[in-house]
Motif scaffolding. Structure first.
Motif, mmCIF file in Angstrom:
data_model
loop_
_atom_site.group_PDB
_atom_site.id
_atom_site.type_symbol
_atom_site.label_atom_id
_atom_site.label_comp_id
_atom_site.label_asym_id
_atom_site.label_seq_id
_atom_site.Cartn_x
_atom_site.Cartn_y
_atom_site.Cartn_z
ATOM 1 N N ILE A 13 0.839 -1.198 0.000
ATOM 2 C CA ILE A 13 0.000 0.000 0.000
ATOM 3 C C ILE A 13 0.876 1.251 0.000
ATOM 4 C CG2 ILE A 13 -1.619 1.369 1.388
ATOM 5 C CD1 ILE A 13 -2.900 -1.245 2.256
ATOM 6 N N THR A 14 0.617 2.143 -0.950
ATOM 7 C CA THR A 14 1.390 3.382 -1.077
ATOM 8 C C THR A 14 0.461 4.583 -1.111
ATOM 9 O OG1 THR A 14 1.369 3.194 -3.499
ATOM 10 C CG2 THR A 14 3.254 2.238 -2.340
ATOM 11 N N GLY A 15 1.057 5.779 -1.136
ATOM 12 C CA GLY A 15 0.282 7.008 -1.207
ATOM 13 C C GLY A 15 0.478 7.850 0.029
ATOM 14 N N SER A 16 -0.314 8.890 0.145
ATOM 15 C CA SER A 16 -0.241 9.762 1.316
ATOM 16 C C SER A 16 -0.771 9.019 2.530
ATOM 17 C CB SER A 16 -1.069 11.020 1.067
ATOM 18 O OG SER A 16 -2.447 10.673 0.981
ATOM 19 N N PRO A 17 -0.466 9.507 3.758
ATOM 20 C CA PRO A 17 -1.002 8.849 4.965
ATOM 21 C C PRO A 17 -2.518 8.667 4.918
ATOM 22 C CG PRO A 17 0.684 10.415 5.589
ATOM 23 C CD PRO A 17 0.475 10.582 4.114
ATOM 24 N N ALA A 18 -3.237 9.654 4.413
ATOM 25 C CA ALA A 18 -4.700 9.554 4.337
ATOM 26 C C ALA A 18 -5.127 8.458 3.367
ATOM 27 C CB ALA A 18 -5.296 10.892 3.909
ATOM 28 N N LEU A 45 -3.233 -3.549 14.555
ATOM 29 C CA LEU A 45 -1.967 -3.307 15.265
ATOM 30 C C LEU A 45 -0.939 -2.645 14.355
ATOM 31 C CD1 LEU A 45 -1.631 -6.603 17.358
ATOM 32 C CD2 LEU A 45 -2.177 -4.305 18.198
ATOM 33 N N GLU A 46 -0.944 -3.021 13.085
ATOM 34 C CA GLU A 46 -0.041 -2.393 12.120
ATOM 35 C C GLU A 46 -0.338 -0.893 12.016
ATOM 36 O OE1 GLU A 46 2.387 -3.548 9.840
ATOM 37 O OE2 GLU A 46 2.482 -5.447 10.936
ATOM 38 N N ILE A 47 -1.626 -0.561 11.977
ATOM 39 C CA ILE A 47 -2.018 0.851 11.885
ATOM 40 C C ILE A 47 -1.666 1.585 13.177
ATOM 41 C CG2 ILE A 47 -3.969 2.442 11.616
ATOM 42 C CD1 ILE A 47 -5.395 0.234 10.016
ATOM 43 N N HIS A 48 -2.013 0.944 14.307
ATOM 44 C CA HIS A 48 -1.831 1.592 15.612
ATOM 45 C C HIS A 48 -0.360 1.828 15.940
ATOM 46 C CE1 HIS A 48 -2.040 1.924 20.083
ATOM 47 N NE2 HIS A 48 -3.143 2.605 19.775
ATOM 48 N N SER A 49 0.493 0.927 15.505
ATOM 49 C CA SER A 49 1.922 1.050 15.836
ATOM 50 C C SER A 49 2.703 1.865 14.813
ATOM 51 C CB SER A 49 2.540 -0.350 15.955
ATOM 52 O OG SER A 49 2.424 -1.058 14.726
ATOM 53 N N SER A 50 2.006 2.296 13.755
ATOM 54 C CA SER A 50 2.678 3.068 12.713
ATOM 55 C C SER A 50 3.021 4.473 13.210
ATOM 56 C CB SER A 50 1.776 3.160 11.475
ATOM 57 O OG SER A 50 2.307 4.053 10.537
ATOM 58 N N TYR A 51 4.154 5.014 12.744
ATOM 59 C CA TYR A 51 4.579 6.353 13.145
ATOM 60 C C TYR A 51 3.813 7.449 12.406
ATOM 61 C CZ TYR A 51 8.566 4.207 15.529
ATOM 62 O OH TYR A 51 9.347 3.473 16.368
ATOM 63 N N HIS A 52 3.287 7.134 11.248
ATOM 64 C CA HIS A 52 2.644 8.168 10.437
ATOM 65 C C HIS A 52 1.140 7.936 10.222
ATOM 66 C CE1 HIS A 52 3.677 4.957 7.613
ATOM 67 N NE2 HIS A 52 2.749 5.437 6.798
ATOM 68 N N LEU A 53 0.599 6.892 10.848
ATOM 69 C CA LEU A 53 -0.841 6.622 10.721
ATOM 70 C C LEU A 53 -1.499 6.588 12.096
ATOM 71 C CD1 LEU A 53 -0.842 3.719 8.088
ATOM 72 C CD2 LEU A 53 -1.316 6.134 7.659
ATOM 73 N N ASP A 54 -2.677 7.140 12.185
ATOM 74 C CA ASP A 54 -3.470 7.081 13.419
ATOM 75 C C ASP A 54 -4.821 6.463 13.100
ATOM 76 O OD1 ASP A 54 -1.739 8.296 15.307
ATOM 77 O OD2 ASP A 54 -2.175 10.262 14.413
ATOM 78 N N PRO A 55 -5.258 5.486 13.901
ATOM 79 C CA PRO A 55 -6.585 4.907 13.671
ATOM 80 C C PRO A 55 -7.658 5.994 13.750
ATOM 81 C CG PRO A 55 -5.355 3.626 15.294
ATOM 82 C CD PRO A 55 -4.588 4.891 15.067
ATOM 83 N N ASP A 56 -8.549 6.033 12.778
ATOM 84 C CA ASP A 56 -9.633 7.010 12.824
ATOM 85 C C ASP A 56 -10.924 6.326 13.258
ATOM 86 O OD1 ASP A 56 -10.442 5.595 10.617
ATOM 87 O OD2 ASP A 56 -10.241 7.242 9.190
#
Length: 432
Positions: A13-18, A45-56
């Motif tokens: 998966i690529t692209g901007s954080p959003a 967990l992948e999303i939650h532990s990411s430095y540039h992604l926050d679960p919405d």
């Protein structure tokens, strides 16, 4: 599928954080819909532990749905706390996901607590609350909430009516149905289906009034409604009315459920020949019998020649490994007096449930083969399956049980009270 496969998808998966979060949320939703909870949690967990992604709010509501599928609050409680800290609980779909999770986990206290915190409950919120209350034994409280809920929403009314109907509160369901009518809330097919199946012989006149209302409102064209009408008339022992409904709705196209309702109703009313004609007609209109069809028709078969033909159809259609159908076949051959065939089916069963053992024990007992019944009971216990009242009732019909002290001891344990009841009713005396 192992998570490594999904890790490759995540990595790709690529692209901007959003954009990445949107794609991951879609993957998370796909896994949740397919009840693939383990991989869904790993994606979260992948999303939650990411430095540039926050679960919405979409991430959290979806993973809460995965928790609901597991019917557990172990992880859900942590997600609840996260939703509060992250300010996501203000979103209605997050709150509703919390309600659903606690409802499926049968945590009524948490359901009520979450609902009380909602400023403006929507139809889903009310439906989840009322359904949980009725299903978890608090139908009275659900009724007390009626004055607070949106009266015009039929979905909300159906939640409490259906919940009451399915959990032994027939009186509440009827009262709510009447109140709904008085308030001018239009019933739908779910309302009619829920209430009709509760009608008994004493309520036949009320059932006919509902039938008239069904016709008046145009819901007789709905399959679920006419199937409920069939069930209602058979429960009320009004076979003529059931036939009239069947014929009146024929032009709309009957399904398997309709024919199963007719066959089961005719069998329960002792109309075995008519049930077999209905079974034959079902196949003539190119509808494939299912396990429920065979379970009903087999219980009414007392002719060995017909029994063999029905059993041949079971094998041909592909139900030879279905435990419930084989249990019915054992009963069928026992009724026909062919205990050898019944025993062969029983022995060939790969998965025997308690019904399988009870059916075979009953067959032996009714065939005056007390020793075979006792040996089957002993084998049942060796397989780790505990007897119930049906097991004991069958064994107590055998006078030979009196001579077997070991069986008496085995039956005594948790079923001691039941045995004493049988003794007081004279089961042993009748056999001696």
């Amino acid at each position: 599928m192992k998570f490594t496969c999904y890790r490759d998808k995540v990595t790709a998966i690529t692209g901007s954080p959003a954009q990445q979060l949107y794609k991951l949320n879609c993957l998370l939703a796909e896994l949740t819909r397919s009840h693939n909870s383990f991989n869904a949690f790993q994606i979260f967990l992948e999303i939650h532990s990411s430095y540039h992604l926050d679960p919405d709010h979409y991430t959290v509501s979806t993973i809460l749905a995965a928790c609901a599928n597991l019917r557990t609050t172990v992880v859900g409680n942590q997600l609840h706390a996260h939703a509060i800290r992250a300010g996501l609980k203000a979103f209605p779909h997050v709150t509703n996901a919390l309600l659903s999770m606690y409802a499926k986990a049968e945590d009524l206290v948490s359901v009520n607590r979450v609902f009380a915190e909602i400023d403006k409950p929507d139809a889903y919120s009310w439906t989840t609350l009322l359904s949980a209350c009725t299903k978890l034994g608090d139908a009275g409280y659900a009724c007390n909430l009626l004055d607070q809920m949106p009266h015009g929403n039929v979905v909300v009314w159906n939640a409490i009516i259906t919940g009451s109907a399915e959990n032994g509160h027939a009186g509440i369901a009827f009262d709510l149905f009447k109140r709904m009518h008085l308030l001018g809330v239009r019933h739908d097919n779910y309302t009619f289906a829920s209430v009709l199946t509760l009608c008994t012989v004493e309520l036949l006149d009320f059932g006919r009034v509902i039938h008239s209302l069904v016709i008046k409102t145009g819901y007789l064209v709905r399959t679920s409604v006419w199937n409920a009408l069939l069930t209602m008339y058979f429960n009320c022992e009004s076979v003529t009315d059931a036939y009239e409904v069947f014929e009146e709705t024929a032009a709309n196209g009957h399904d398997q459920i309709t024919y199963n309702a007719m066959i089961a109703g005719l069998v329960s009313g002792g109309r075995d020949v008519e049930a077999f004609f209905m079974f034959k007609y079902m196949q003539e209109v190119c509808l494939r019998p299912n396990e429920l069809t065979f379970a009903s028709i087999m219980s009414s078969c007392a002719c060995a020649r017909v029994a063999i033909q029905v059993h041949a159809q079971v094998i041909k259609i592909g139900f030879s490994n279905c435990t419930s159908v084989n249990n019915a076949a054992i009963t069928m051959y026992s009724i026909c007096g062919d205990l050898l065939a019944a025993d062969m089916i029983f022995r060939s069963l790969e998965e025997k449930d308690r019904v399988s053992w009870n059916t075979m024990i009953t067959s032996y007992a009714q065939g005056n083969l007390a020793r075979a019944a006792i040996m089957t009971f002993l084998q049942m216990q060796r397989e780790g399956i505990e007897p119930d009242e049906f097991t004991i009732g069958s064994l107590l019909t055998s006078s030979e049980l009196l001579l077997n002290t070991e069986i008496i001891k085995r039956l005594a344990g948790s079923t001691k009270i039941f045995i004493l009841d049988c003794l007081s009713l004279g089961h042993f005396q009748e056999q001696t």
